[in-house]
Design an enzyme around this catalytic site. Sequence first.
Site, PDB file in Angstrom:
ATOM      1  N   ARG A  51      36.938 -21.800  17.503  1.00  0.00           N
ATOM      2  CA  ARG A  51      37.473 -22.733  17.033  1.00  0.00           C
ATOM      3  C   ARG A  51      38.053 -22.541  15.508  1.00  0.00           C
ATOM      4  O   ARG A  51      39.185 -22.950  15.191  1.00  0.00           O
ATOM      5  CB  ARG A  51      36.646 -24.258  16.821  1.00  0.00           C
ATOM      6  CG  ARG A  51      36.453 -24.882  18.041  1.00  0.00           C
ATOM      7  CD  ARG A  51      35.078 -25.255  18.395  1.00  0.00           C
ATOM      8  NE  ARG A  51      34.368 -24.012  18.679  1.00  0.00           N
ATOM      9  CZ  ARG A  51      33.992 -23.578  19.769  1.00  0.00           C
ATOM     10  NH1 ARG A  51      34.675 -24.181  20.947  1.00  0.00           N
ATOM     11  NH2 ARG A  51      33.452 -22.509  20.082  1.00  0.00           N
ATOM     12  N   THR A  52      37.119 -22.366  14.615  1.00  0.00           N
ATOM     13  CA  THR A  52      37.617 -22.185  13.206  1.00  0.00           C
ATOM     14  C   THR A  52      38.845 -21.263  13.205  1.00  0.00           C
ATOM     15  O   THR A  52      39.696 -21.635  12.216  1.00  0.00           O
ATOM     16  CB  THR A  52      36.459 -21.658  12.259  1.00  0.00           C
ATOM     17  OG1 THR A  52      35.417 -22.478  12.681  1.00  0.00           O
ATOM     18  CG2 THR A  52      36.507 -21.806  10.777  1.00  0.00           C
ATOM     19  N   LYS A  80      35.351   1.452   8.540  1.00  0.00           N
ATOM     20  CA  LYS A  80      35.101   2.705   7.791  1.00  0.00           C
ATOM     21  C   LYS A  80      34.229   2.620   6.591  1.00  0.00           C
ATOM     22  O   LYS A  80      34.100   3.704   5.537  1.00  0.00           O
ATOM     23  CB  LYS A  80      36.668   3.402   7.131  1.00  0.00           C
ATOM     24  CG  LYS A  80      37.518   3.555   8.103  1.00  0.00           C
ATOM     25  CD  LYS A  80      38.973   3.992   7.532  1.00  0.00           C
ATOM     26  CE  LYS A  80      40.124   3.836   8.463  1.00  0.00           C
ATOM     27  NZ  LYS A  80      41.414   3.737   7.467  1.00  0.00           N
ATOM     28  N   ARG A 101      35.321 -15.778   6.788  1.00  0.00           N
ATOM     29  CA  ARG A 101      33.948 -15.884   7.719  1.00  0.00           C
ATOM     30  C   ARG A 101      32.994 -14.792   7.695  1.00  0.00           C
ATOM     31  O   ARG A 101      33.645 -13.790   7.946  1.00  0.00           O
ATOM     32  CB  ARG A 101      33.976 -16.363   8.985  1.00  0.00           C
ATOM     33  CG  ARG A 101      32.651 -16.294   9.867  1.00  0.00           C
ATOM     34  CD  ARG A 101      32.649 -16.883  11.266  1.00  0.00           C
ATOM     35  NE  ARG A 101      32.958 -18.357  11.243  1.00  0.00           N
ATOM     36  CZ  ARG A 101      32.728 -19.339  12.196  1.00  0.00           C
ATOM     37  NH1 ARG A 101      32.675 -18.758  13.410  1.00  0.00           N
ATOM     38  NH2 ARG A 101      33.072 -20.678  12.196  1.00  0.00           N
ATOM     39  N   HIS A 129      29.298 -24.554   5.897  1.00  0.00           N
ATOM     40  CA  HIS A 129      30.390 -24.540   6.653  1.00  0.00           C
ATOM     41  C   HIS A 129      31.223 -25.753   6.421  1.00  0.00           C
ATOM     42  O   HIS A 129      31.235 -26.807   7.173  1.00  0.00           O
ATOM     43  CB  HIS A 129      29.993 -24.505   8.100  1.00  0.00           C
ATOM     44  CG  HIS A 129      31.097 -24.263   9.011  1.00  0.00           C
ATOM     45  ND1 HIS A 129      32.315 -24.002   8.846  1.00  0.00           N
ATOM     46  CD2 HIS A 129      30.871 -23.621  10.341  1.00  0.00           C
ATOM     47  CE1 HIS A 129      33.167 -23.623   9.769  1.00  0.00           C
ATOM     48  NE2 HIS A 129      32.378 -23.553  10.851  1.00  0.00           N
TER      49      HIS A 129
HETATM   50  N1   CP Z   1      32.083 -24.924  15.098  1.00  0.00           N
HETATM   51  C1   CP Z   1      32.661 -23.621  14.776  1.00  0.00           C
HETATM   52  O1   CP Z   1      32.306 -22.912  13.773  1.00  0.00           O
HETATM   53  O2   CP Z   1      32.943 -22.913  16.037  1.00  0.00           O
HETATM   54  P1   CP Z   1      33.429 -21.372  16.178  1.00  0.00           P
HETATM   55  O3   CP Z   1      32.307 -20.551  15.877  1.00  0.00           O
HETATM   56  O4   CP Z   1      34.120 -21.102  17.427  1.00  0.00           O
HETATM   57  O5   CP Z   1      34.524 -21.022  14.962  1.00  0.00           O
END
Ligand code: CP
Length: 304
Positions: A51-52, A80, A101, A129
Amino acid sequence: MLKNRSLVSIRDLSRAEIEWVLDTARRLENHRGRHLEHRQVALLFYEASTRTRNSFLTAVHQLGGCEAGFSSGEGSSVQKGESLHDTIKMFSAYCDAIVLRHPRDGAARWAADISDVPVINAGDGKNQHPTQTLLDLFAVQATQGRLENLSVGIMGDLKYGRTVHSLVDALSLFPGMQLHCISPESLAMPDSYLSQWRAKGLQATHHQRLEELVPQVDVLYCTRIQRERLPDETEYEKVRGIYRLNAASLVSARPHLKVLHPLPRVDEIHPDVDSTPYAYYFQQAAGGVAVRKALIYLLLGLEG
Ligand code: CP
């Protein structure tokens, strides 16, 4: 107000700034434009994401921009042994913003200190998050009509779940919020989050059983056990499947209750909930495009 700033923690935003992002998201929901033409956003995902990553990608495309980056360390020079420092330096030279991320708590703050362009935290370890929280608030506002005087239940892994850490921080900015936590003792919400909540004079309770929580809440925010962050598999087996919401367990729910979940779900919400009027997790996730479009728009100071 937000131009050229990074978003590392939800604590970086005031209540007014959060409301500004949500207003902008509503305004941009069905909008397509060329605001980002000839501009590029780096999506650096050191951890898996559906999603993100893809909602950021969609947001960038809907604003007329293009993307660079990677969806895992494999295939990039991270393989590497290139450091996060050097990777951020490079993408900060190529791109107008970086979405990061990373599995390490604090990685996004560190990256923001190094980068010459705004860094947006797309999840750092068990820490924060913040963009998920903004879309969670977008869903709460859409379904409850307000962001105050609500009774919110949060269920599951409250220790390692970064979405609930950001969410609790954000909810504490709004008056009259009541927080009800449900988790096994070993996965309870860290005191650092709860003490901040109580310091603002807000109420927080802890429950062990799902049934007692359901009739008390306007929003039930479910989370999966963060298997990948638990110390070992033995710890995971102790809590695996501990809470399973199904349609039958919602018979005593308030009529306007909405069940939210950051997704992915594992076994904590049975698919028979999907067809009830309480399920809102797929619409919640869909709202991520509008919210991330708004963030890019505001942090990059786009016009027109
Ligand atoms: N909610 C969320 O962060 O989903 P993903 O890990 O799929 O990005």
